[in-house]
Write an enzyme that holds these catalytic residues in place. Structure first.
Site, short mmCIF file in Angstrom:
data_model
loop_
_atom_site.label_atom_id
_atom_site.label_comp_id
_atom_site.label_asym_id
_atom_site.label_seq_id
_atom_site.Cartn_x
_atom_site.Cartn_y
_atom_site.Cartn_z
N GLY A 20 0.83 -1.20 0.00
CA GLY A 20 0.00 0.00 0.00
C GLY A 20 0.86 1.25 0.00
NE ARG A 24 5.53 -1.34 4.74
CZ ARG A 24 4.33 -1.33 5.30
NH1 ARG A 24 3.36 -2.12 4.84
NH2 ARG A 24 4.06 -0.55 6.33
NE ARG A 43 -2.94 11.21 -9.34
CZ ARG A 43 -4.04 11.82 -8.94
NH1 ARG A 43 -4.41 11.79 -7.68
NH2 ARG A 43 -4.79 12.44 -9.80
NE ARG A 87 -3.49 -5.61 1.01
CZ ARG A 87 -2.86 -4.62 1.67
NH1 ARG A 87 -1.95 -3.89 1.05
NH2 ARG A 87 -3.12 -4.38 2.93
CB SER A 90 0.05 -3.99 7.88
OG SER A 90 -0.62 -2.81 7.51
CG ASP A 204 -3.67 -3.21 13.73
OD1 ASP A 204 -3.05 -2.80 12.74
OD2 ASP A 204 -4.86 -3.52 13.71
NE ARG A 217 4.38 -0.63 12.57
CZ ARG A 217 3.11 -0.48 12.28
NH1 ARG A 217 2.73 -0.40 11.05
NH2 ARG A 217 2.20 -0.39 13.22
N1 HPA Z 1 -8.27 -2.14 9.86
C1 HPA Z 1 -8.17 -1.97 8.54
N2 HPA Z 1 -7.04 -2.09 7.89
C2 HPA Z 1 -5.93 -2.39 8.60
C3 HPA Z 1 -5.97 -2.59 9.96
C4 HPA Z 1 -7.21 -2.46 10.63
O1 HPA Z 1 -7.31 -2.62 11.85
N3 HPA Z 1 -4.71 -2.86 10.39
C5 HPA Z 1 -3.92 -2.84 9.28
N4 HPA Z 1 -4.67 -2.57 8.20
#
Ligand code: HPA
Length: 234
Positions: A20, A24, A43, A87, A90, A204, A217
């Site tokens: 994304g 990165r 962009r 893809r 995270s 997360d 990370r």
């Molecule tokens: N929500 C949506 N997208 C994400 C999250 C999340 O908690 N963590 C990493 N990408």
């Protein structure tokens, strides 16, 4: 050259990794590819082409969310003939047994909507990963000893979610994690007969509320990228 990708003819490889975050993409290209060349700056959505174990690879930022990814994936497929799109990103874990830093390989992606909703309308199309890539990524993770989970994920349209009831239903139905791009990537790959997979690092946790410290990370993302590259050329 397309509206959003400034690369010239032949500058995009048939195998494309899609993080994304454009920064990165730059880091991954400089870390894992031989002789990476910047092929897109439009962009600030960096794209690089280089070689991994002598195979040509492009690493192109997709931006956040399905509308952004859809623009890049459409142009990569339709104008640059990308065949394999993976893809790398995270996700938030939705099951207690899944730990921060572990890998999720998205077998299917549930969603409320995607940019393809206009085509599917009342059809509940089931976006799913390419089996050869999924199988190869699983084997690559096993061989490295990297904890990986295979199953359904949720591709959400919102990061700041105001629907806790929806997350509860996802968790109850065994969804492994939430991110914001993979369902549309799988839709486009299905539509155009290409191979797609999402290899995700848990950054997360929606149940424990843990989060990956930023210093940790890089290592987690390195495992994910190597698994994606190994799967692409298995
Ligand atoms: N929500 C949506 N997208 C994400 C999250 C999340 O908690 N963590 C990493 N990408």
């Amino acid at each position: 050259m397309t509206i959003h990708i400034g690369a010239g003819p032949g500058e995009i490889a048939e195998t494309v990794l899609l993080p994304g975050d454009p920064l990165r993409a730059k880091w991954a290209a400089e870390t894992f590819l031989d002789n990476p060349v910047c092929v897109n700056r439009v962009r600030g959505m960096w794209g690089f082409t280089g070689h991994w174990k002598s195979h040509p690879v492009t690493i192109q930022g997709s931006g956040m969310g399905m509308p952004s990814l859809s623009i890049y994936a459409n142009e990569l497929i339709r104008d640059f003939n990308a065949q394999t799109l993976i893809r790398i990103g995270s996700c938030g874990a939705m099951q207690e047994r899944i730990q921060i830093r572990e890998i999720i390989l998205a077998m299917t992606c549930s969603s409320i909507s995607t940019p393809s909703q206009g085509i599917f309308r009342d059809l509940n199309f089931a976006p799913c990963a390419d089996w050869s890539l999924l199988n190869a990524a699983w084997r690559a993770a096993q061989a490295r000893g990297t904890p990986a989970h295979v199953g359904g994920i949720y591709s959400s349209d919102v990061f700041y979610d105001e629907r806790p009831d929806l997350n509860e239903q996802m968790i109850r139905h065994g969804i492994l994690g939430v991110e914001m791009e993979a369902a549309e990537l799988y839709n486009l790959a299905a539509r155009h007969g290409r191979r797609a997979l999402a290899v995700l690092t848990v950054s997360d946790h929606l149940i424990t509320h843990e989060a990956l410290p930023s210093a940790d990370r890089e290592k987690g993302f390195a495992d994910m990228i190597e698994i994606a590259l190994e799967a692409a050329f298995a």
